[in-house]
Write an enzyme that holds these catalytic residues in place. Structure first.
Site, PDB file in Angstrom:
ATOM      1  N   VAL A 168      30.963  49.271  49.964  1.00 39.31           N
ATOM      2  CA  VAL A 168      32.221  48.593  49.154  1.00 39.31           C
ATOM      3  C   VAL A 168      32.144  47.130  49.082  1.00 39.31           C
ATOM      4  O   VAL A 168      32.494  46.535  47.937  1.00 39.31           O
ATOM      5  CB  VAL A 168      33.320  49.042  49.884  1.00 39.31           C
ATOM      6  CG1 VAL A 168      34.801  48.446  49.302  1.00 39.31           C
ATOM      7  CG2 VAL A 168      33.570  50.405  49.842  1.00 39.31           C
ATOM      8  N   ASP A 169      31.318  46.359  49.990  1.00 38.68           N
ATOM      9  CA  ASP A 169      31.103  45.165  49.980  1.00 38.68           C
ATOM     10  C   ASP A 169      30.365  44.813  48.887  1.00 38.68           C
ATOM     11  O   ASP A 169      30.459  43.657  48.072  1.00 38.68           O
ATOM     12  CB  ASP A 169      30.490  44.792  51.376  1.00 38.68           C
ATOM     13  CG  ASP A 169      31.618  44.288  52.326  1.00 38.68           C
ATOM     14  OD1 ASP A 169      32.637  43.740  51.957  1.00 38.68           O
ATOM     15  OD2 ASP A 169      31.098  44.370  53.559  1.00 38.68           O
ATOM     16  N   ALA A 170      29.351  45.457  48.546  1.00 35.89           N
ATOM     17  CA  ALA A 170      28.369  45.042  47.553  1.00 35.89           C
ATOM     18  C   ALA A 170      28.910  45.525  46.251  1.00 35.89           C
ATOM     19  O   ALA A 170      28.512  44.485  45.332  1.00 35.89           O
ATOM     20  CB  ALA A 170      26.996  46.091  47.610  1.00 35.89           C
TER      21      ALA A 170
END
Length: 425
Positions: A168-170
């Site tokens: 999700v960060d990426a």
């Protein structure tokens, strides 16, 4: 010359999503000025995976190349004014403070646009800038869980299965990168700056466009079976399977052909589009029983020459040694003044006329503070006074130049910041 040569980006973000977006802009040639506390960004002090460095840890190195560091105390009037001076020269402003923090610091969109109306202001949050969850901290695992993605893999009765990467960060970081580029394109056409908001929850939902539409349009619920399976909405076999000497990945092969190659008449008689879903556990069990008869290499040679989607299951050591990875130049290697030779994942894009490149390594805390302030018109005496007052910090490879000297310039972790994300252990 990079595609974004001549553009300036101010990066006030921490953790992964914001720094990744800013680094991608820097990879394309933008001048990225990372504005961080005089003690250094939080990510510098938390060695992800236990990978410590001499003065810069691996996780920070991976997300902050092609940036200059301006270390400044944003809570001081002088520090805020320095950032607003920088805003006047910038094209993109990226921040991932929790709701309300940018406004308290006087660096919200209204304040920044008042100084530079043409700014493309990218705000990254966990759940959105307002709404019932606006003040919650956004963290990758929590968003994976909340997005429904964890129910797509694994076996019925087992715990939900998180991704093996900070997915999700990426995804959020790349969405912010794309949004900044679109904002710049809009400004080139109209002369208008604007505020852009990106959040982790919407990013995690949007990347599941197919899966969520199968549920929302087709009415098919997520269903995990008694056998491990790679994805609830994909027919069997789909996943990683043990062989005689390791594992291989197998994705949606024609059942008639696979049954013939495995010597399973039962499998060969099944219909892949109907039985592939309704008899998923049976199919998985048959494949699981057959594959340990041969080595991974033997199966891959047989399956691949028959056009079946199969591949090796790699460790990170295998990834870095793979000939295609080496051919692509998927990793970049450069020299860092304190960390020596650094190798990290490189650029996921190629340009024939304006290639991405490593122009500078990840900076030390405030390594370019003097340089940036001089560009803004500050004299050497003025910069010395700001250092003495603790408004800025300016490390070099040999020293940590701050009001408190090297002892306080980066060895002790600062208090947890008011940002969208959290450093992973």
């Amino acid at each position: 010359m990079g595609a974004l040569d001549g553009y300036r980006v101010i990066d006030l973000s921490i953790a992964m999503a914001g720094p990744l977006a800013a680094m991608r802009l820097g990879d394309l040639g933008a001048d990225v000025v990372k504005v961080e506390p005089v003690t250094g960004e939080w990510q510098r002090h938390a060695p992800a995976g236990g990978a410590t460095g001499n003065r810069v840890n691996a996780s920070f190195l991976s997300l902050n190349r092609n940036k200059r560091s301006l270390a400044v105390d944003l809570k001081s009037p002088e520090g805020r004014e320095i950032v607003l001076e920088l805003v006047r020269t910038a094209d993109v402003f990226i921040q991932n403070y929790r709701a309300g923090v940018a406004q308290r610091l006087g660096l919200d969109y209204a304040a920044v646009a008042a100084v530079n109306p043409a700014i493309v202001y990218v705000s990254i949050s966990g759940y959105g800038d307002d709404g019932p969850y606006a003040t919650r901290p956004g963290q990758d695992l929590l968003l994976q869980a909340m997005s429904g993605a964890m129910a797509n893999t694994g076996r019925d009765g087992d715990p939900p299965s998180p991704s093996g990467t900070y997915a999700v960060d990426a995804i959020t970081g790349h969405n912010a990168f794309e949004a900044a580029l679109a904002g710049l394109l809009h400004r080139e056409r109209t002369g208008e700056g604007q505020q852009i908001t990106v959040n982790m929850l919407d990013s995690a939902i949007a990347v599941q466009a197919q899966e969520l539409s199968i549920y929302s349009v087709g009415g098919v619920p997520q269903r995990r079976g008694s056998e491990p399976h790679g994805h609830t909405y994909i027919r069997a076999p789909y996943g990683a399977f043990a062989t005689k000497d390791g594992h291989l990945a197998l994705a949606m092969p024609p059942l008639a052909l696979l049954g013939r190659l495995l010597g399973s008449p039962e499998l060969a008689a099944m219909d892949e589009h109907t039985d592939g879903h309704t008899r998923r556990d049976e199919i998985t069990a048959i494949v699981r029983e057959k594959l340990p008869a041969r080595t991974t290499r033997e199966w891959l040679d047989l399956l691949q020459e028959n056009g079946i989607w199969a591949g090796p299951v790699y460790s990170y050591a295998d990834v870095m040694a793979d000939p295609q990875v080496r051919h692509n130049g998927s990793f970049v290697t450069y020299e860092h003044p304190t960390e020596g030779t650094v190798t990290t994942p490189g650029f996921p894009f190629r340009f024939s006329r304006s290639p991405a490149e490593v122009r500078r390594p990840a900076p030390l805390v405030g390594e370019q503070s003097r340089e940036v302030l001089a560009e803004l018109g500050h004299t050497a005496e003025d910069i010395d006074a700001l250092l003495t007052a603790g408004v800025i910090a300016a490390e070099t490879a040999g020293t940590a130049e701050t009001a408190e000297t090297a002892e306080s310039a980066g060895t002790a972790a600062p208090a947890a910041p008011d940002h969208e994300g959290a450093v992973r252990p």
